[in-house]
Write a protein that holds these residues in place. Structure first.
Motif, PDB file in Angstrom:
ATOM      1  N   PHE A   1      -6.995  -0.980  10.682  1.00 10.14           N
ATOM      2  CA  PHE A   1      -8.409  -1.689  10.169  1.00 10.14           C
ATOM      3  C   PHE A   1      -8.443  -2.845   8.424  1.00 10.14           C
ATOM      4  O   PHE A   1      -7.524  -2.092   7.830  1.00 10.14           O
ATOM      5  N   MET A   2      -8.643  -3.183   8.475  1.00  9.39           N
ATOM      6  CA  MET A   2      -8.538  -4.567   7.553  1.00  9.39           C
ATOM      7  C   MET A   2     -10.133  -5.066   6.738  1.00  9.39           C
ATOM      8  O   MET A   2     -10.757  -5.026   7.910  1.00  9.39           O
ATOM      9  N   HIS A   3      -9.781  -5.624   5.432  1.00 11.03           N
ATOM     10  CA  HIS A   3     -11.159  -5.837   4.954  1.00 11.03           C
ATOM     11  C   HIS A   3     -10.804  -6.719   4.126  1.00 11.03           C
ATOM     12  O   HIS A   3      -9.445  -6.090   3.103  1.00 11.03           O
TER      13      HIS A   3
ATOM     14  N   ALA B   1      -6.941   6.508   7.812  1.00  9.65           N
ATOM     15  CA  ALA B   1      -5.135   6.159   8.188  1.00  9.65           C
ATOM     16  C   ALA B   1      -4.761   4.839   8.022  1.00  9.65           C
ATOM     17  O   ALA B   1      -3.895   4.752   8.398  1.00  9.65           O
ATOM     18  N   GLN B   2      -5.743   4.581   9.410  1.00 14.16           N
ATOM     19  CA  GLN B   2      -5.311   3.483  10.153  1.00 14.16           C
ATOM     20  C   GLN B   2      -5.770   2.118   9.127  1.00 14.16           C
ATOM     21  O   GLN B   2      -5.658   0.840   9.467  1.00 14.16           O
ATOM     22  N   SER B   3      -6.080   2.027   7.876  1.00 21.60           N
ATOM     23  CA  SER B   3      -6.886   1.338   6.800  1.00 21.60           C
ATOM     24  C   SER B   3      -5.044   0.932   5.698  1.00 21.60           C
ATOM     25  O   SER B   3      -4.958   1.422   5.363  1.00 21.60           O
ATOM     26  N   VAL B   4      -5.154  -0.660   6.345  1.00 23.09           N
ATOM     27  CA  VAL B   4      -4.236  -1.333   5.379  1.00 23.09           C
ATOM     28  C   VAL B   4      -4.792  -2.662   4.605  1.00 23.09           C
ATOM     29  O   VAL B   4      -3.952  -2.967   4.504  1.00 23.09           O
ATOM     30  N   VAL B   5      -5.854  -1.965   3.941  1.00 25.65           N
ATOM     31  CA  VAL B   5      -6.206  -3.335   3.128  1.00 25.65           C
ATOM     32  C   VAL B   5      -5.349  -3.193   1.690  1.00 25.65           C
ATOM     33  O   VAL B   5      -5.150  -4.160   1.190  1.00 25.65           O
ATOM     34  N   TRP B   6      -4.916  -2.194   1.211  1.00 24.82           N
ATOM     35  CA  TRP B   6      -4.200  -2.263   0.450  1.00 24.82           C
ATOM     36  C   TRP B   6      -3.080  -3.373   0.240  1.00 24.82           C
ATOM     37  O   TRP B   6      -2.331  -4.247  -0.581  1.00 24.82           O
ATOM     38  N   ASP B   7      -2.226  -3.158   1.636  1.00 26.46           N
ATOM     39  CA  ASP B   7      -1.074  -4.066   1.695  1.00 26.46           C
ATOM     40  C   ASP B   7      -1.451  -5.651   2.116  1.00 26.46           C
ATOM     41  O   ASP B   7      -0.637  -6.466   1.640  1.00 26.46           O
TER      42      ASP B   7
END
Length: 329
Positions: free
Chosen positions: A282-284, A302-308
């Motif tokens: 997931f991205m935002h 767990a699927q979110s990578v918004v900070w990366d």
């Protein structure tokens, strides 16, 4: 007899040398929309991104842009765009000048063409974050240095490049994958469409009635890569990446309440993510409104990578500035 002054001859020689340099200089390359680079160029810039990020993590000094100046022109305010560009040019050995249109002659009616001529004579590269795409296009036509699109109403290429690099980091090449966009057909979605054609992936998009893609913004060559869905659940089926954005983009605040009502069923929640692949990301692009376009359990899950994804704006833009000014190193 006094010796004749040599200054005129020297000045003529300097002028001749400058003219030779200008005629032999390579063409200026701008980055105004995602389609401005080829796949081969993206492969290079993304690999340079990996290298520059590694140097950053290892505290390795690298100053290929020593004494270079980046002009940052903001008509739309920002957190991530300003910080990533300002920190990025500093880490490459240069420095940034912040210009807000409200505090410059641009905000008092100076023609864009005149401003481009002046600013580009005093700096080495320019980033603009503004409203209409035509503004940055006109500026670039009269600039003597590369111009980067930091965001317009139509496109947000630096963000999508960061998203693709983030996908590479976590899942490998994006070719042949499925990217799903839930929400407004905005600058991010139109940029993703250009990326889909270049990188060869499927782009699914689901938007409420009345907020769908403007087909005039979609190139004929891009259409085979795009699928539109009325139901956001169907759009997420089998997706490798699910992404969204705020329901009300900057400049559309007057529509906020109407948009909240129209987009109520277009929230990326656990149900939508379960329809994607088990290892889907997931991205935002941020800032996010939890409980509106995305639920808290998804963006903080767990699927979110918004900070990366947010950090990678810094690294892809460093690689982009290096490439636009120095070419392949």
């Amino acid at each position: 007899m006094p010796q004749a002054c040599k200054f005129p001859l020297n000045f003529r020689a300097i002028g001749l040398q400058q003219n030779i340099q200008m005629t032999t200089a390579k063409p200026i390359k701008h980055y105004l929309q995602f389609s401005d680079l080829t796949l081969d160029e993206y492969d290079y810039v993304l690999e340079r991104t990996r290298i520059l990020k590694k140097k950053f993590k290892n505290y390795e000094t690298y100053h290929p842009l020593h004494d270079r100046t980046l002009a940052m022109i903001f008509e739309k305010s920002s957190t991530r765009t300003r910080l990533s560009f300002e920190a990025g040019i500093h880490q490459l050995g240069g420095h940034a000048v912040f210009l807000n249109t409200r505090d410059t002659q641009l905000g008092r009616g100076e023609p864009i063409e005149d401003a481009a001529q002046v600013i580009s004579r005093m700096t080495d590269i320019i980033m603009i974050r503004t409203f209409g795409q035509e503004i940055i296009e006109r500026f670039a036509q009269h600039s003597r240095v590369p111009v980067i699109n930091g965001l317009t109403n139509e496109y947000h290429p630096c963000q999508v490049m960061a998203d693709i690099f983030t996908f590479y980091e976590h899942r490998g090449p994006i070719k042949g994958k499925t990217v799903t966009w839930i929400g407004d057909a905005n600058n991010m979605s139109y940029t993703w469409i250009q990326a889909a054609e270049i990188f060869g992936f499927q782009f699914n998009i689901s938007t409420p009635p009345g907020y769908r893609l403007d087909q005039a913004m979609v190139a004929e060559s891009s259409r085979p890569f795009v699928r539109e869905f009325d139901d956001p659940r169907e759009a997420c089926e089998g997706a490798d990446l699910v992404s969204t954005d705020v329901w009300t983009s900057m400049g559309y605040e007057a529509e906020n309440e109407a948009r909240k009502a129209a987009f109520a069923q277009w929230c990326v929640n656990a149900d939508l993510m379960q329809r994607a692949k088990p290892d889907a990301l997931f991205m935002h692009c941020l800032p996010a409104h939890r409980g509106e376009e995305v639920s808290a359990d998804v963006i903080d899950g767990a699927q979110s990578v918004v900070w990366d994804e947010a950090e990678n704006r810094l690294h892809v833009q460093k690689a982009l500035m290096e490439y636009l000014m120095l070419g392949r190193v």
